[in-house]
Design an enzyme around this catalytic site. Structure first.
Site, PDB file in Angstrom:
ATOM      1  N   ASP A  30       0.852  -1.190   0.000  1.00 57.86           N
ATOM      2  CA  ASP A  30       0.000   0.000   0.000  1.00 57.86           C
ATOM      3  C   ASP A  30       0.891   1.243   0.000  1.00 57.86           C
ATOM      4  O   ASP A  30       1.863   1.335   0.749  1.00 57.86           O
ATOM      5  CB  ASP A  30      -0.917  -0.014   1.234  1.00 57.86           C
ATOM      6  CG  ASP A  30      -2.067   0.975   1.105  1.00 57.86           C
ATOM      7  OD1 ASP A  30      -3.224   0.523   1.044  1.00 57.86           O
ATOM      8  OD2 ASP A  30      -1.802   2.195   1.057  1.00 57.86           O
ATOM      9  N   ASN A  83     -12.831  -3.162   2.678  1.00 65.00           N
ATOM     10  CA  ASN A  83     -13.760  -2.038   2.740  1.00 65.00           C
ATOM     11  C   ASN A  83     -14.718  -2.155   1.564  1.00 65.00           C
ATOM     12  O   ASN A  83     -14.290  -2.284   0.422  1.00 65.00           O
ATOM     13  CB  ASN A  83     -12.988  -0.708   2.658  1.00 65.00           C
ATOM     14  CG  ASN A  83     -12.087  -0.498   3.861  1.00 65.00           C
ATOM     15  OD1 ASN A  83     -12.459  -0.833   4.981  1.00 65.00           O
ATOM     16  ND2 ASN A  83     -10.897   0.032   3.631  1.00 65.00           N
ATOM     17  N   GLY A  89     -15.404   3.460   3.762  1.00 64.03           N
ATOM     18  CA  GLY A  89     -14.011   3.849   3.555  1.00 64.03           C
ATOM     19  C   GLY A  89     -13.378   3.329   2.281  1.00 64.03           C
ATOM     20  O   GLY A  89     -12.172   3.494   2.080  1.00 64.03           O
ATOM     21  N   GLN A  90     -14.176   2.687   1.410  1.00 59.06           N
ATOM     22  CA  GLN A  90     -13.579   2.220   0.150  1.00 59.06           C
ATOM     23  C   GLN A  90     -13.246   3.424  -0.734  1.00 59.06           C
ATOM     24  O   GLN A  90     -14.102   4.278  -0.984  1.00 59.06           O
ATOM     25  CB  GLN A  90     -14.531   1.269  -0.591  1.00 59.06           C
ATOM     26  CG  GLN A  90     -13.856   0.643  -1.817  1.00 59.06           C
ATOM     27  CD  GLN A  90     -14.727  -0.406  -2.517  1.00 59.06           C
ATOM     28  OE1 GLN A  90     -15.863  -0.673  -2.124  1.00 59.06           O
ATOM     29  NE2 GLN A  90     -14.179  -1.000  -3.564  1.00 59.06           N
ATOM     30  N   HIS A  96     -10.416  -5.295  -3.269  1.00 58.17           N
ATOM     31  CA  HIS A  96      -9.088  -5.695  -2.802  1.00 58.17           C
ATOM     32  C   HIS A  96      -9.175  -6.056  -1.323  1.00 58.17           C
ATOM     33  O   HIS A  96     -10.092  -5.631  -0.619  1.00 58.17           O
ATOM     34  CB  HIS A  96      -8.061  -4.575  -3.022  1.00 58.17           C
ATOM     35  CG  HIS A  96      -8.506  -3.261  -2.475  1.00 58.17           C
ATOM     36  ND1 HIS A  96      -9.381  -2.433  -3.155  1.00 58.17           N
ATOM     37  CD2 HIS A  96      -8.231  -2.630  -1.313  1.00 58.17           C
ATOM     38  CE1 HIS A  96      -9.617  -1.355  -2.434  1.00 58.17           C
ATOM     39  NE2 HIS A  96      -8.934  -1.449  -1.299  1.00 58.17           N
ATOM     40  N   HIS A  98      -6.996  -5.912   2.213  1.00 53.67           N
ATOM     41  CA  HIS A  98      -5.835  -5.383   2.923  1.00 53.67           C
ATOM     42  C   HIS A  98      -5.263  -6.481   3.820  1.00 53.67           C
ATOM     43  O   HIS A  98      -6.020  -7.207   4.486  1.00 53.67           O
ATOM     44  CB  HIS A  98      -6.237  -4.217   3.828  1.00 53.67           C
ATOM     45  CG  HIS A  98      -6.782  -3.024   3.106  1.00 53.67           C
ATOM     46  ND1 HIS A  98      -6.039  -1.881   2.894  1.00 53.67           N
ATOM     47  CD2 HIS A  98      -7.995  -2.776   2.553  1.00 53.67           C
ATOM     48  CE1 HIS A  98      -6.779  -0.987   2.246  1.00 53.67           C
ATOM     49  NE2 HIS A  98      -7.967  -1.503   2.034  1.00 53.67           N
TER      50      HIS A  98
HETATM   51  P1  AMP Z   1      -9.646   1.252   0.223  1.00 51.53           P
HETATM   52  O1  AMP Z   1      -9.786   2.497   1.057  1.00 51.53           O
HETATM   53  O2  AMP Z   1     -10.051  -0.002   0.929  1.00 51.53           O
HETATM   54  O3  AMP Z   1     -10.294   1.423  -1.140  1.00 51.53           O
HETATM   55  O4  AMP Z   1      -8.101   1.073  -0.011  1.00 51.53           O
HETATM   56  C1  AMP Z   1      -7.412   1.651  -1.072  1.00 51.53           C
HETATM   57  C2  AMP Z   1      -5.954   1.625  -0.702  1.00 51.53           C
HETATM   58  O5  AMP Z   1      -5.198   1.754  -1.894  1.00 51.53           O
HETATM   59  C3  AMP Z   1      -5.538   2.761   0.223  1.00 51.53           C
HETATM   60  O6  AMP Z   1      -5.012   2.214   1.436  1.00 51.53           O
HETATM   61  C4  AMP Z   1      -4.476   3.517  -0.587  1.00 51.53           C
HETATM   62  O7  AMP Z   1      -3.410   3.968   0.207  1.00 51.53           O
HETATM   63  C5  AMP Z   1      -4.040   2.466  -1.579  1.00 51.53           C
HETATM   64  N1  AMP Z   1      -3.536   2.977  -2.849  1.00 51.53           N
HETATM   65  C6  AMP Z   1      -4.091   3.920  -3.651  1.00 51.53           C
HETATM   66  N2  AMP Z   1      -3.344   4.109  -4.757  1.00 51.53           N
HETATM   67  C7  AMP Z   1      -2.291   3.254  -4.650  1.00 51.53           C
HETATM   68  C8  AMP Z   1      -1.158   2.968  -5.475  1.00 51.53           C
HETATM   69  N3  AMP Z   1      -0.947   3.608  -6.613  1.00 51.53           N
HETATM   70  N4  AMP Z   1      -0.283   2.034  -5.059  1.00 51.53           N
HETATM   71  C9  AMP Z   1      -0.477   1.384  -3.883  1.00 51.53           C
HETATM   72  N5  AMP Z   1      -1.517   1.594  -3.067  1.00 51.53           N
HETATM   73  C10 AMP Z   1      -2.415   2.525  -3.441  1.00 51.53           C
END
Ligand code: AMP
Ligand code: ZN
Length: 106
Positions: A30, A83, A89-90, A96, A98
């Protein structure tokens, strides 16, 4: 042309390092880690969220990928989070999982 950031990562557009990958998913760090180790398990197939996922085999493969990538990263103890939906919080609408380990700020 896809606008989905995770589809672009899967396509190799940003040269993101995959810490693990298989037929079903890629796993990368992340960009804004909420724990000492914060990995994202991302299916190669674009599915917006868990609400749109209707493939139970893929869901099982993703959970096995969580386990296998955690093991490959040397993690014995970890938390998994999905999420689903903006209010939860998505932020990225490509489903995906975490993986968080160590000191978790979440
Ligand atoms: P969510 O809030 O569950 O949709 O998680 C999305 C996650 O993607 C967040 O924790 C971001 O920090 C992460 N994220 C967004 N863009 C990137 C990227 N280019 N590379 C790696 N992680 C990312
Ligand atoms: Zn996508």
């Amino acid at each position: 042309m896809t606008e989905c950031i995770f589809c672009k990562i899967i396509n190799g557009d940003f040269n993101t390092e995959f810490v693990y990958e298989n037929e079903y998913a890629v796993v990368f760090r992340d960009i804004n880690p909420k724990a000492d180790t914060h990995l994202l398990v991302v299916p190669r197939k674009h599915v917006e969220s868990l609400n749109e996922l209707d493939d139970e085999v893929l869901l099982g493969k993703l959970m096995m990928t969580v386990r296998d990538s955690a093991k490959a990263a040397g993690l014995k103890s970890y938390r998994t989070v999905i999420n689903t939906g903006k209010e939860a919080g998505q932020e990225v609408f490509h489903m995906h999982i975490h993986i968080l380990a160590g000191s978790i700020k979440l």
